[in-house]
Write a protein that holds these residues in place. Structure first.
Motif, PDB file in Angstrom:
ATOM      1  N   UNK A 104       0.873  -1.180   0.000  1.00  0.00           N
ATOM      2  CA  UNK A 104       0.000   0.000   0.000  1.00  0.00           C
ATOM      3  C   UNK A 104       0.901   1.218   0.000  1.00  0.00           C
ATOM      4  N   UNK A 105       0.355   2.408   0.252  1.00  0.00           N
ATOM      5  CA  UNK A 105       1.140   3.631   0.152  1.00  0.00           C
ATOM      6  C   UNK A 105       2.383   3.673   1.005  1.00  0.00           C
ATOM      7  N   UNK A 106       2.439   2.856   2.044  1.00  0.00           N
ATOM      8  CA  UNK A 106       3.617   2.749   2.908  1.00  0.00           C
ATOM      9  C   UNK A 106       4.884   2.476   2.110  1.00  0.00           C
ATOM     10  N   UNK A 112       2.922  15.180  -4.189  1.00  0.00           N
ATOM     11  CA  UNK A 112       2.938  13.719  -4.126  1.00  0.00           C
ATOM     12  C   UNK A 112       1.551  13.212  -3.747  1.00  0.00           C
ATOM     13  N   UNK A 113       0.957  12.417  -4.635  1.00  0.00           N
ATOM     14  CA  UNK A 113      -0.365  11.826  -4.407  1.00  0.00           C
ATOM     15  C   UNK A 113      -0.180  10.307  -4.397  1.00  0.00           C
ATOM     16  N   UNK A 114      -0.532   9.685  -3.277  1.00  0.00           N
ATOM     17  CA  UNK A 114      -0.245   8.256  -3.091  1.00  0.00           C
ATOM     18  C   UNK A 114      -1.534   7.517  -2.740  1.00  0.00           C
ATOM     19  N   UNK A 115      -2.215   6.948  -3.724  1.00  0.00           N
ATOM     20  CA  UNK A 115      -3.442   6.201  -3.419  1.00  0.00           C
ATOM     21  C   UNK A 115      -3.161   4.790  -2.943  1.00  0.00           C
ATOM     22  N   UNK A 116      -4.070   4.268  -2.133  1.00  0.00           N
ATOM     23  CA  UNK A 116      -4.118   2.842  -1.837  1.00  0.00           C
ATOM     24  C   UNK A 116      -5.193   2.244  -2.743  1.00  0.00           C
ATOM     25  N   UNK A 117      -4.811   1.288  -3.584  1.00  0.00           N
ATOM     26  CA  UNK A 117      -5.821   0.663  -4.443  1.00  0.00           C
ATOM     27  C   UNK A 117      -6.946   0.062  -3.596  1.00  0.00           C
ATOM     28  N   UNK A 118      -8.151   0.082  -4.132  1.00  0.00           N
ATOM     29  CA  UNK A 118      -9.271  -0.547  -3.439  1.00  0.00           C
ATOM     30  C   UNK A 118      -8.905  -2.008  -3.142  1.00  0.00           C
ATOM     31  N   UNK A 119      -9.149  -2.409  -1.920  1.00  0.00           N
ATOM     32  CA  UNK A 119      -8.783  -3.750  -1.475  1.00  0.00           C
ATOM     33  C   UNK A 119      -7.498  -3.782  -0.683  1.00  0.00           C
ATOM     34  N   UNK A 120      -6.766  -2.651  -0.643  1.00  0.00           N
ATOM     35  CA  UNK A 120      -5.468  -2.631   0.025  1.00  0.00           C
ATOM     36  C   UNK A 120      -5.357  -1.410   0.921  1.00  0.00           C
ATOM     37  N   UNK A 121      -4.362  -1.430   1.781  1.00  0.00           N
ATOM     38  CA  UNK A 121      -4.071  -0.274   2.612  1.00  0.00           C
ATOM     39  C   UNK A 121      -5.266   0.170   3.437  1.00  0.00           C
ATOM     40  N   UNK A 122      -5.502   1.495   3.447  1.00  0.00           N
ATOM     41  CA  UNK A 122      -6.587   2.073   4.220  1.00  0.00           C
ATOM     42  C   UNK A 122      -7.829   2.334   3.377  1.00  0.00           C
ATOM     43  N   UNK A 123      -7.828   1.851   2.138  1.00  0.00           N
ATOM     44  CA  UNK A 123      -9.030   1.904   1.308  1.00  0.00           C
ATOM     45  C   UNK A 123     -10.000   0.798   1.730  1.00  0.00           C
ATOM     46  N   UNK A 124     -11.217   0.845   1.171  1.00  0.00           N
ATOM     47  CA  UNK A 124     -12.169  -0.232   1.421  1.00  0.00           C
ATOM     48  C   UNK A 124     -11.599  -1.561   0.946  1.00  0.00           C
ATOM     49  N   UNK A 125     -11.956  -2.633   1.637  1.00  0.00           N
ATOM     50  CA  UNK A 125     -11.512  -3.988   1.304  1.00  0.00           C
ATOM     51  C   UNK A 125     -12.738  -4.833   0.941  1.00  0.00           C
ATOM     52  N   UNK A 126     -13.208  -4.754  -0.307  1.00  0.00           N
ATOM     53  CA  UNK A 126     -14.371  -5.557  -0.682  1.00  0.00           C
ATOM     54  C   UNK A 126     -14.101  -7.047  -0.512  1.00  0.00           C
ATOM     55  N   UNK A 127     -15.118  -7.763  -0.093  1.00  0.00           N
ATOM     56  CA  UNK A 127     -15.008  -9.217   0.056  1.00  0.00           C
ATOM     57  C   UNK A 127     -15.482  -9.941  -1.194  1.00  0.00           C
ATOM     58  N   UNK A 128     -15.642  -9.211  -2.284  1.00  0.00           N
ATOM     59  CA  UNK A 128     -16.128  -9.786  -3.530  1.00  0.00           C
ATOM     60  C   UNK A 128     -15.012  -9.726  -4.560  1.00  0.00           C
ATOM     61  N   UNK A 129     -14.600 -10.877  -5.030  1.00  0.00           N
ATOM     62  CA  UNK A 129     -13.493 -10.978  -5.976  1.00  0.00           C
ATOM     63  C   UNK A 129     -13.755 -10.164  -7.241  1.00  0.00           C
ATOM     64  N   UNK A 130     -15.007 -10.170  -7.714  1.00  0.00           N
ATOM     65  CA  UNK A 130     -15.344  -9.501  -8.967  1.00  0.00           C
ATOM     66  C   UNK A 130     -15.230  -7.983  -8.877  1.00  0.00           C
ATOM     67  N   UNK A 131     -15.087  -7.430  -7.681  1.00  0.00           N
ATOM     68  CA  UNK A 131     -14.973  -5.976  -7.510  1.00  0.00           C
ATOM     69  C   UNK A 131     -13.535  -5.492  -7.589  1.00  0.00           C
ATOM     70  N   UNK A 132     -12.602  -6.397  -7.919  1.00  0.00           N
ATOM     71  CA  UNK A 132     -11.182  -6.061  -7.822  1.00  0.00           C
ATOM     72  C   UNK A 132     -10.437  -6.375  -9.107  1.00  0.00           C
ATOM     73  N   UNK A 133     -11.095  -6.236 -10.246  1.00  0.00           N
ATOM     74  CA  UNK A 133     -10.474  -6.542 -11.530  1.00  0.00           C
ATOM     75  C   UNK A 133      -9.603  -5.386 -12.001  1.00  0.00           C
TER      76      UNK A 133
END
Length: 313
Positions: free
Chosen positions: A56-58, A74-95
């Motif tokens: 993640x951004x670390x 400097x703009x440092x995103x955490x991809x959805x599913x990682x870091x401090x972003x939301x962590x969806x429990x649905x595989x299809x939401x992380x393509x």
């Protein structure tokens, strides 16, 4: 354009603040919360620092202060599913397509213009995929140990261990989600410089919650190895459109000791993007070269950006 006012993320644990003191912010992207850092003047050129799996951004903590001191944003995103972003429990939401759309949303909401993409691992195709949707706003690219094509597959991605084992329906789930072999033993397992316990915990703690690491398994299963694989059409589109980046200043930085994306991947990128500078090689670094050689990498990036784009938009 009205810039949205981001809310502040939940407080980071006290033990992390010394290693990662920057304020975490969040925006809604396609219905989910994306965490990000945003440091430096709003009038400075934005540099998007994009991580891969399972980080993640670390990963970019050594880049922030030097970039800001050099006059960049400097703009440092955490991809959805990682870091401090939301962590969806649905595989299809992380393509791959979802991640690209999420970054496009962040770019649009923050009204980033004249931005630079710095991408490693999944930060490469996801960052370039988003940049291709906003070419009029793209100023430069820095690519590190990544890939943007379907026509070369290295040894790692053909190996029974660990690669095909991770993809197995039952054992892959067991290894990744129960034993957390990547989310709790990724960067710390292959570090070249060594890590303190606090640094290891910094990478791993964002996946402590049970069933929070779907993205760590989805990313490997999204690497397209043959036509029809998930992500094949998206990666094919990126490769087909690479000629549109011929006038975009591009720098390749590479850790040749990386077993995942060794130097052959850089050579193929150079064939597809002959205008790119480099690859500049960094020894004593593995897949997570930003952690192994962070100060040296950012010291190479800043002169390139100063020459190619400058720190003002």
């Amino acid at each position: 354009m009205e810039i949205p006012v981001p809310s502040v993320m939940k407080q980071k644990p006290a033990w992390l603040r010394e290693l990662f003191p920057w304020e975490q912010k969040t925006l809604r992207v396609n219905g989910r919360n994306m965490a990000y850092l945003d440091e430096g003047s709003r009038g400075a050129r934005p540099v998007l620092l994009l991580h891969g799996n399972p980080t993640w951004g670390f990963l970019y903590r050594d880049f922030l202060d030097p970039l800001v001191k050099a006059g960049y944003r400097a703009v440092v995103p955490d991809w959805i599913g990682s870091g401090y972003s939301d962590h969806p429990r649905v595989d299809a939401a992380l393509t791959l397509a979802h991640h690209i759309a999420d970054l496009v949303s962040l770019i649009d909401q923050l009204d980033l213009r004249g931005f630079v993409i710095v991408g490693q691992d999944w930060g490469g195709p996801q960052g370039v995929g988003a940049a291709l949707q906003r070419l009029d706003r793209l100023a430069a690219l820095v690519l590190m140990n990544t890939w943007l094509y379907t026509d070369y597959v290295g040894k790692f991605h053909q190996s029974p261990l660990p690669w095909t084992t991770w993809h197995a329906p039952l054992i892959g789930q067991l290894l990744m989600k129960r034993f957390k072999v990547l989310s709790h033993a990724g960067p710390s397992a292959i570090t070249r410089r060594g890590m303190t316990d606090a640094q290891k915990r910094g990478y791993h703690h964002v996946f402590d919650e049970p069933d929070s690491d779907h993205v760590v398994l989805t990313w490997p299963r999204t690497i397209p190895l043959r036509e029809g694989d998930r992500g094949w059409a998206d990666m094919t589109m990126i490769q087909r459109r690479l000629p549109e980046l011929a006038r975009t200043p591009t720098l390749l930085l590479w850790a040749p000791e990386d077993a995942v994306f060794p130097i052959e991947y850089a050579n193929r990128l150079k064939e597809l993007m002959p205008h790119a500078e480099g690859p500049i090689l960094f020894e004593r670094a593995s897949h997570f070269l930003q952690d192994d050689r962070g100060p040296d990498l950012v010291a190479a990036i800043i002169p390139f950006l100063n020459s190619a784009a400058g720190n003002r938009v």
